[in-house]
Write a protein that holds these residues in place. Structure first.
Motif, PDB file in Angstrom:
ATOM      1  N   LEU A 111       0.849  -1.234  -0.029  1.00 24.38           N
ATOM      2  CA  LEU A 111      -0.536   0.046  -0.009  1.00 24.38           C
ATOM      3  C   LEU A 111       0.454   1.183  -0.192  1.00 24.38           C
ATOM      4  O   LEU A 111       0.242   2.471  -0.438  1.00 24.38           O
ATOM      5  N   PRO A 112       2.157   1.776   1.024  1.00 21.21           N
ATOM      6  CA  PRO A 112       2.818   2.018   0.429  1.00 21.21           C
ATOM      7  C   PRO A 112       3.335   3.172  -0.989  1.00 21.21           C
ATOM      8  O   PRO A 112       3.439   4.032  -0.492  1.00 21.21           O
ATOM      9  N   LEU A 113       2.976   2.048  -1.054  1.00 20.04           N
ATOM     10  CA  LEU A 113       4.346   2.047  -3.132  1.00 20.04           C
ATOM     11  C   LEU A 113       3.062   2.209  -3.762  1.00 20.04           C
ATOM     12  O   LEU A 113       2.970   2.565  -4.962  1.00 20.04           O
ATOM     13  N   ILE A 114       1.965   2.173  -2.831  1.00 21.50           N
ATOM     14  CA  ILE A 114       0.358   1.976  -4.546  1.00 21.50           C
ATOM     15  C   ILE A 114      -0.573   3.182  -4.144  1.00 21.50           C
ATOM     16  O   ILE A 114      -0.335   4.327  -5.328  1.00 21.50           O
ATOM     17  N   VAL A 115      -0.766   3.728  -2.513  1.00 19.34           N
ATOM     18  CA  VAL A 115      -1.996   4.713  -2.753  1.00 19.34           C
ATOM     19  C   VAL A 115      -1.551   5.771  -2.995  1.00 19.34           C
ATOM     20  O   VAL A 115      -1.994   6.911  -3.784  1.00 19.34           O
ATOM     21  N   PRO A 116       0.213   6.513  -3.039  1.00 24.05           N
ATOM     22  CA  PRO A 116       1.001   8.115  -2.988  1.00 24.05           C
ATOM     23  C   PRO A 116       0.517   8.243  -4.770  1.00 24.05           C
ATOM     24  O   PRO A 116      -0.096   9.344  -4.764  1.00 24.05           O
ATOM     25  N   GLY A 117       1.044   7.603  -5.209  1.00 26.09           N
ATOM     26  CA  GLY A 117       0.366   6.892  -6.545  1.00 26.09           C
ATOM     27  C   GLY A 117      -0.319   7.541  -7.030  1.00 26.09           C
ATOM     28  O   GLY A 117      -1.161   8.118  -8.667  1.00 26.09           O
ATOM     29  N   LEU A 118      -1.566   7.275  -6.226  1.00 23.86           N
ATOM     30  CA  LEU A 118      -2.849   6.633  -6.795  1.00 23.86           C
ATOM     31  C   LEU A 118      -3.450   8.378  -7.240  1.00 23.86           C
ATOM     32  O   LEU A 118      -4.179   8.565  -8.536  1.00 23.86           O
ATOM     33  N   PHE A 119      -2.321   8.908  -6.947  1.00 30.06           N
ATOM     34  CA  PHE A 119      -3.080  10.798  -6.649  1.00 30.06           C
ATOM     35  C   PHE A 119      -2.921  11.516  -7.756  1.00 30.06           C
ATOM     36  O   PHE A 119      -3.015  12.812  -8.150  1.00 30.06           O
ATOM     37  N   GLY A 120      -1.315  10.689  -8.368  1.00 30.33           N
ATOM     38  CA  GLY A 120      -0.628  11.610  -9.639  1.00 30.33           C
ATOM     39  C   GLY A 120       0.391  11.792  -9.449  1.00 30.33           C
ATOM     40  O   GLY A 120       1.051  11.353  -8.480  1.00 30.33           O
ATOM     41  N   ASN A 121       0.709  12.170 -10.343  1.00 31.40           N
ATOM     42  CA  ASN A 121       2.260  12.409  -9.817  1.00 31.40           C
ATOM     43  C   ASN A 121       2.910  13.598 -10.804  1.00 31.40           C
ATOM     44  O   ASN A 121       1.857  14.728 -12.325  1.00 31.40           O
ATOM     45  N   VAL A 122       3.723  14.345 -10.459  1.00 35.47           N
ATOM     46  CA  VAL A 122       4.001  15.749 -10.034  1.00 35.47           C
ATOM     47  C   VAL A 122       4.135  16.580 -11.729  1.00 35.47           C
ATOM     48  O   VAL A 122       3.948  17.370 -12.400  1.00 35.47           O
TER      49      VAL A 122
END
Length: 280
Positions: free
Chosen positions: A142-153
């Motif tokens: 989850l720490p590897l997946i969840v942050p990336g679900l909100f996009g990439n700057v």
């Protein structure tokens, strides 16, 4: 010396320099492939043995028994595919909003988003780990997946700059026809930026697939580790035994998905470099 002769000489020099650079860049890959099919003693032979007399493919069978390589591939695929697919969708929507919609403090929010890129990862690494630890997400994907679900700057910035080159008249005409914002995105904007999205998605996938720092922070159990951690464990275990053919065989297997994607979509990757020069 005539102009045509000077031009031929210049082109020849450029070709030689580029050829030497290409050889220098591809040589480690060839050596890795060569080492994976050598005997142990051939790895340290002098002069170097680039092409072994007998090709040994046994290490490609042995790697599946030497460690959790299959689960590493599966975990890496879960992380990379879920993040790039969902994250690309959210990034493209955010880019569309920043490029074509009007809302209060839009430019300030975009600048704040860009400013977050200036923060080095080690600065937020510990607070982020504490937060995910309190959520009970350590030793999960989850720490590897969840942050990336909100996009990439980076993707948001790239797509926004590309969308600024799209005429506003197209969007305004669709608004007059009564299109909703999501329909503006799905029916008009998305088809226009498909090449840019494809290029960024490929580059993002390659970055996540090769990521080592984040997985080593959060993942402990062998069955939860991504492929890069499995390869690192191979290196720590078998380098002592000088079993470099096995390590290189595992590295080749890890490289294959990225190499295949690059060969298939190299046109989009090259286009991404050209598109990045578009001014908004």
């Amino acid at each position: 010396m005539s102009y045509s002769q000077k031009r031929k000489l210049t082109n020849s020099i450029i070709f030689i320099v580029l050829a030497l650079g290409a050889i220098a860049m591809i040589a480690p890959l060839i050596w890795m492939l060569s080492t994976s099919v050598k005997e142990k003693q051939d790895v340290f032979a002098l002069p170097p043995v680039w092409i072994p007399e007998v090709f040994q493919f046994g290490k490609y069978k042995e790697i599946w028994e030497a460690g959790p390589l299959l689960s590493g591939i599966k975990n890496s695929l879960i992380v990379a595919v879920s993040v790039t697919v969902v994250g690309t969708f959210t990034s493209s929507i955010a880019a569309f909003a920043f490029a074509k919609l009007r809302f209060p403090h839009k430019n300030k929010l975009f600048l704040a988003l860009l400013a977050s890129m200036m923060i080095p990862y080690p600065t937020v690494m510990i607070p982020q780990f504490i937060m995910f630890s309190k959520l009970g997400w350590v030793d999960t994907l989850l720490p590897l997946i969840v942050p990336g679900l909100f996009g990439n700057v980076v993707m948001i910035f790239f797509l926004r700059q590309y969308l600024l080159s799209v005429p506003d008249a197209i969007i305004e005409a669709a608004k007059i026809d009564g299109s909703s914002y999501f329909r503006l995105y799905s029916s008009i904007t998305f088809p226009l930026i498909k090449p840019a999205i494809a290029a960024q998605l490929i580059l993002w996938f390659m970055g996540i697939w090769n990521d080592y720092l984040a997985p080593i922070i959060y993942l402990n159990s062998p069955e939860k580790q991504t492929l890069q951690l499995v390869i690192a464990n191979f290196n720590a275990t078998y380098a002592i035994q000088t079993d470099y053919p096995l390590i290189m065989a595992a590295s080749i297997v890890a490289l294959l998905p990225v190499l295949i994607i690059f060969l298939i979509f190299q046109k989009q990757i090259i286009e991404s470099v050209a598109i990045s020069g578009v001014k908004g």
